[in-house]
Design a protein around this motif. Structure first.
Motif, PDB file in Angstrom:
ATOM      1  N   LEU A  57       0.839  -1.191   0.000  1.00 57.65           N
ATOM      2  CA  LEU A  57       0.000   0.000   0.000  1.00 57.65           C
ATOM      3  C   LEU A  57       0.878   1.247   0.000  1.00 57.65           C
ATOM      4  CD1 LEU A  57      -2.761  -0.974   2.583  1.00 57.65           C
ATOM      5  CD2 LEU A  57      -3.071  -0.683   0.115  1.00 57.65           C
ATOM      6  N   HIS A  59       0.410   5.565   0.005  1.00 59.34           N
ATOM      7  CA  HIS A  59      -0.522   6.678   0.177  1.00 59.34           C
ATOM      8  C   HIS A  59       0.152   7.976  -0.260  1.00 59.34           C
ATOM      9  CE1 HIS A  59      -2.805   3.945   2.811  1.00 59.34           C
ATOM     10  NE2 HIS A  59      -1.656   3.705   3.431  1.00 59.34           N
ATOM     11  N   TRP A 115      -6.589  12.721  -2.403  1.00 62.42           N
ATOM     12  CA  TRP A 115      -5.917  11.710  -1.584  1.00 62.42           C
ATOM     13  C   TRP A 115      -6.014  10.384  -2.321  1.00 62.42           C
ATOM     14  CZ3 TRP A 115      -6.531  11.904   4.424  1.00 62.42           C
ATOM     15  CH2 TRP A 115      -6.187  13.184   4.876  1.00 62.42           C
ATOM     16  N   THR A 117      -4.839   6.214  -2.311  1.00 56.16           N
ATOM     17  CA  THR A 117      -4.258   5.021  -1.722  1.00 56.16           C
ATOM     18  C   THR A 117      -4.164   3.988  -2.840  1.00 56.16           C
ATOM     19  OG1 THR A 117      -5.031   5.409   0.526  1.00 56.16           O
ATOM     20  CG2 THR A 117      -4.580   3.130  -0.086  1.00 56.16           C
ATOM     21  N   VAL A 161      -7.716  -1.390  -0.940  1.00 54.96           N
ATOM     22  CA  VAL A 161      -7.376   0.042  -0.977  1.00 54.96           C
ATOM     23  C   VAL A 161      -8.509   0.891  -0.420  1.00 54.96           C
ATOM     24  CG1 VAL A 161      -5.701  -0.205  -2.848  1.00 54.96           C
ATOM     25  CG2 VAL A 161      -8.080   0.277  -3.413  1.00 54.96           C
ATOM     26  N   MET A 165      -8.175   3.428   2.712  1.00 52.89           N
ATOM     27  CA  MET A 165      -8.513   4.845   2.582  1.00 52.89           C
ATOM     28  C   MET A 165      -9.486   5.276   3.681  1.00 52.89           C
ATOM     29  SD  MET A 165      -8.345   7.806   1.125  1.00 52.89           S
ATOM     30  CE  MET A 165      -7.680   7.704  -0.555  1.00 52.89           C
ATOM     31  N   ARG A 168      -7.585   5.692   6.804  1.00 50.84           N
ATOM     32  CA  ARG A 168      -6.709   6.872   6.673  1.00 50.84           C
ATOM     33  C   ARG A 168      -7.497   8.153   6.928  1.00 50.84           C
ATOM     34  NH1 ARG A 168      -4.009   8.757   0.925  1.00 50.84           N
ATOM     35  NH2 ARG A 168      -2.852  10.564   1.708  1.00 50.84           N
TER      36      ARG A 168
END
Length: 226
Positions: A57, A59, A115, A117, A161, A165, A168
């Motif tokens: 992953l 980011h 943003w 990911t 993902v 996210m 996150r």
């Protein structure tokens, strides 16, 4: 401009009005929301901790890392593979490095960031990603694309993902109340992914298109016309 494309709530007077004016229905769309007040962090953490050997992953927010930008642009093109009954002209962009950088600058100019990911294989290949636009004081945020590139599909990467996210956002933006996502009814795969990550259906909309010249004639018929 030749085509007007917009959405209307399904089964409403607005939808009937649009159809009476000659608009054509493309896709039926599901509007899903993920509520952060009731977010099941433990379930999402289990998804994120699932082993995906060979993938990692990554980011980022704002500017895409130089090492990934070309692969990311190619991955963005894969949105064209999503099941859709209709896509208006220009809906699928031929993304490249230049367009990615231009999009980043335009978002920054209006005080927003994308943003992302991504599931990355090797040093610089984006196999899947999900993207969310976040403003400076975001409360409700909107999902952009979630894409898995062809040869990496059916490995659970989209769920991976999206779950990452969600966590996150919850950790880094505690002001966010909910995340919304729009998915075509025909896209059963992504609807399943949304359900697995805790999204619930809020409403449905119709994607409609109309030829502008024909629409103008209906709204403003020539003098003397019946």
């Amino acid at each position: 401009m030749e085509i007007l494309a917009t959405t209307v709530l399904a089964d409403t007077r607005g939808a009937r009005f649009a159809l009476d004016l000659g608009a054509a229905i493309g896709d039926e769309l599901v509007i899903n929301v993920l509520d952060f007040e009731t977010l099941d962090r433990a379930a999402l953490r289990r998804v994120v901790d699932t082993d995906h050997t060979g993938y990692r992953l990554v980011h980022w927010s704002g500017r895409t890392p130089d090492a990934l930008v070309d692969s990311y642009a190619l991955a963005k093109r894969a949105i064209a593979d999503a099941p859709n009954n209709h896509l208006p002209p220009g809906a699928v962009v031929k993304w490249d490095r230049g367009l990615v950088r231009q999009s980043e600058r335009e978002r920054a100019d209006r005080g927003a960031e994308l943003w992302v990911t991504a599931a990355v294989v090797g040093s610089s290949t984006v196999a899947a990603f999900t993207a969310v636009e976040v403003g400076r004081s975001a409360v409700d945020v909107g999902q952009e694309d979630t894409v898995v590139v062809g040869e990496h599909r059916r490995l659970g990467l989209a769920t991976w993902v999206k779950a990452a996210m969600a966590l996150r956002l919850a950790d880094e933006r505690p002001s966010v109340r909910r995340l919304s996502s729009t998915t075509a009814i025909a896209n059963t795969g992504m609807r399943t992914v949304n359900a697995r990550t805790g999204f619930r259906e809020l409403t449905r909309r119709l994607l409609i298109t109309a030829n502008i010249a024909d629409l103008a004639k209906r709204l403003h018929p020539p003098l003397g016309a019946a």
